[in-house]
Scaffold this motif. Structure first.
Motif, PDB file in Angstrom:
ATOM      1  N   TYR A  16      -3.884   2.185  -7.889  1.00 35.60           N
ATOM      2  CA  TYR A  16      -4.436   1.402  -6.595  1.00 35.60           C
ATOM      3  C   TYR A  16      -4.771   0.224  -7.114  1.00 35.60           C
ATOM      4  O   TYR A  16      -5.047  -0.607  -6.007  1.00 35.60           O
ATOM      5  CB  TYR A  16      -5.621   2.457  -6.113  1.00 35.60           C
ATOM      6  CG  TYR A  16      -5.526   3.610  -5.227  1.00 35.60           C
ATOM      7  CD1 TYR A  16      -4.662   3.690  -4.175  1.00 35.60           C
ATOM      8  CD2 TYR A  16      -5.443   5.010  -6.044  1.00 35.60           C
ATOM      9  CE1 TYR A  16      -4.518   4.510  -3.474  1.00 35.60           C
ATOM     10  CE2 TYR A  16      -5.426   5.951  -5.173  1.00 35.60           C
ATOM     11  CZ  TYR A  16      -4.997   5.847  -3.916  1.00 35.60           C
ATOM     12  OH  TYR A  16      -4.458   6.890  -3.230  1.00 35.60           O
TER      13      TYR A  16
ATOM     14  N   ASP B 249       0.921  -1.212  -0.060  1.00 31.17           N
ATOM     15  CA  ASP B 249       0.043  -0.044   0.121  1.00 31.17           C
ATOM     16  C   ASP B 249       0.722   1.264   0.052  1.00 31.17           C
ATOM     17  O   ASP B 249       0.583   2.296  -0.537  1.00 31.17           O
ATOM     18  CB  ASP B 249      -0.940   0.015   1.270  1.00 31.17           C
ATOM     19  CG  ASP B 249      -2.035  -0.971   1.187  1.00 31.17           C
ATOM     20  OD1 ASP B 249      -2.369  -1.370   0.007  1.00 31.17           O
ATOM     21  OD2 ASP B 249      -2.629  -1.482   2.133  1.00 31.17           O
TER      22      ASP B 249
ATOM     23  N   THR C 211      -3.776   7.137 -11.723  1.00 30.61           N
ATOM     24  CA  THR C 211      -4.074   6.985 -10.239  1.00 30.61           C
ATOM     25  C   THR C 211      -5.129   5.704  -9.898  1.00 30.61           C
ATOM     26  O   THR C 211      -4.724   4.824  -9.120  1.00 30.61           O
ATOM     27  CB  THR C 211      -4.716   8.320  -9.541  1.00 30.61           C
ATOM     28  OG1 THR C 211      -3.895   9.483  -9.877  1.00 30.61           O
ATOM     29  CG2 THR C 211      -5.041   8.014  -8.001  1.00 30.61           C
ATOM     30  N   GLU C 212      -5.842   5.683 -10.871  1.00 21.73           N
ATOM     31  CA  GLU C 212      -6.752   4.554 -10.798  1.00 21.73           C
ATOM     32  C   GLU C 212      -6.122   2.941 -11.003  1.00 21.73           C
ATOM     33  O   GLU C 212      -6.183   2.049 -10.017  1.00 21.73           O
ATOM     34  CB  GLU C 212      -7.966   4.496 -11.738  1.00 21.73           C
ATOM     35  CG  GLU C 212      -8.897   3.486 -11.470  1.00 21.73           C
ATOM     36  CD  GLU C 212     -10.231   3.566 -12.523  1.00 21.73           C
ATOM     37  OE1 GLU C 212     -11.101   2.655 -12.534  1.00 21.73           O
ATOM     38  OE2 GLU C 212     -10.222   4.837 -13.005  1.00 21.73           O
TER      39      GLU C 212
ATOM     40  N   ARG D   6       2.113   1.928  -3.587  1.00 20.52           N
ATOM     41  CA  ARG D   6       0.952   2.313  -4.396  1.00 20.52           C
ATOM     42  C   ARG D   6       0.957   3.904  -3.996  1.00 20.52           C
ATOM     43  O   ARG D   6       0.984   4.691  -4.953  1.00 20.52           O
ATOM     44  CB  ARG D   6      -0.156   1.759  -4.125  1.00 20.52           C
ATOM     45  CG  ARG D   6      -0.258   0.211  -4.402  1.00 20.52           C
ATOM     46  CD  ARG D   6      -1.444  -0.400  -4.468  1.00 20.52           C
ATOM     47  NE  ARG D   6      -1.455  -1.900  -4.792  1.00 20.52           N
ATOM     48  CZ  ARG D   6      -1.258  -2.801  -3.910  1.00 20.52           C
ATOM     49  NH1 ARG D   6      -1.407  -2.538  -2.392  1.00 20.52           N
ATOM     50  NH2 ARG D   6      -1.243  -3.855  -4.167  1.00 20.52           N
ATOM     51  N   GLU D   7       0.832   4.274  -2.711  1.00 19.32           N
ATOM     52  CA  GLU D   7       0.699   5.557  -2.339  1.00 19.32           C
ATOM     53  C   GLU D   7       1.916   6.546  -2.826  1.00 19.32           C
ATOM     54  O   GLU D   7       1.479   7.910  -3.242  1.00 19.32           O
ATOM     55  CB  GLU D   7       0.627   5.738  -0.843  1.00 19.32           C
ATOM     56  CG  GLU D   7      -0.853   5.076  -0.311  1.00 19.32           C
ATOM     57  CD  GLU D   7      -2.032   6.257  -0.794  1.00 19.32           C
ATOM     58  OE1 GLU D   7      -1.885   7.169  -1.359  1.00 19.32           O
ATOM     59  OE2 GLU D   7      -3.165   5.521  -0.405  1.00 19.32           O
TER      60      GLU D   7
ATOM     61  N   ALA E   5      -9.252   6.936  -1.358  1.00 18.89           N
ATOM     62  CA  ALA E   5      -8.060   7.051  -2.378  1.00 18.89           C
ATOM     63  C   ALA E   5      -7.825   8.520  -2.719  1.00 18.89           C
ATOM     64  O   ALA E   5      -8.453   9.373  -2.395  1.00 18.89           O
ATOM     65  CB  ALA E   5      -8.681   6.435  -3.638  1.00 18.89           C
TER      66      ALA E   5
END
Length: 239
Positions: A43, A11, A39-40, A14-15, A164
């Motif tokens: 995630y 995670d 961005t989508e 991803r961030e 998100a």
């Protein structure tokens, strides 16, 4: 030995990629649609290789963008349609707050191909016996506030997953016998997105439309959250 690119993404990783994409957008390297798309995808990425595809055409690292744009003293940029039409589509630059006024006319602001140099898009929309239509990429979060008197203000956008760090569009609407609408890609004429290596590789990896995959994941998450809320409510009632 496991291929480094096939190591599962965390995670935090991803961030970090989402933050790199945001910085690239503020620097003018990505349009709002490209930022939302990537961005989508970040995630929903499962491995390091998938995350790397999203930033392969962007500079590595880079200084963090400021949390909010520094005051510049620049006035709001206005689009006005009085008994006529005012439309802004295609490639353009957003580096200040926007205003849209429709008086017995129509104003259309298409933000999808805009280069957004701020951390959010802030719009004041005024409609008097007219229509203001704001088109955004599906996947952004829309914050619509304001007043409608004998008129309508509404959002029809497939928004990003709750929590998100996706782009934000804030609209303050005032509608008097008129409409202020914020609509997404699925409710507007499609635009031709630029071909890029990461998107083609992504499709090869997944063998399907990744945007549809993202929508399915968001739908399943919302349904799971609803079931949990219902279960907690029933437990509270002693069922």
């Amino acid at each position: 030995m496991t291929d480094p690119g096939e190591v599962r993404a965390s995670d935090a990783e991803r961030e970090a990629v989402v933050e790199q994409l945001r910085i690239a957008s503020v620097e003018g390297r990505l349009t709002l649609a490209e930022l939302t798309d990537r961005t989508e995808a970040a995630y929903t990425a499962a491995t390091h290789a998938e995350l790397a595809l999203l930033t392969q055409d962007l500079p590595a690292g880079g200084a963090p963008a400021p949390a909010s744009p520094a005051p510049t003293g620049r006035k709001r940029r206005w689009f006005v349609g009085i008994m006529g039409d005012s439309k802004r589509r295609g490639t353009w630059r957003i580096d200040q707050e926007l205003g849209a006024v429709a008086v017995m006319g129509d104003v259309v602001l298409d933000l999808r191909e805009a280069e957004v140099r701020t951390n959010s898009v802030d719009i004041m929309a005024v409609s008097v016996m007219g229509d203001v239509k704001i088109i955004v990429p599906d996947g952004v979060n829309v914050d619509l506030d304001g007043v409608a008197i004998m008129g309508d203000k509404k959002v029809d956008v497939l928004e990003g997953a709750q929590g998100a760090n996706v782009p934000v569009v804030r609209v303050q609407a005032y509608a008097v016998m008129g409409d202020v609408k914020v609509v997404g890609d699925s409710r507007a004429k499609p635009i031709k997105r630029k071909l890029s290596a990461w998107r083609e590789h992504w499709r090869m990896l997944h063998g399907e439309d990744w945007r549809e995959l993202g929508r399915q994941l968001r739908h399943e998450t919302r349904e799971l959250n609803r079931q949990v809320r219902d279960m907690n409510r029933d437990l509270g009632r002693g069922y």
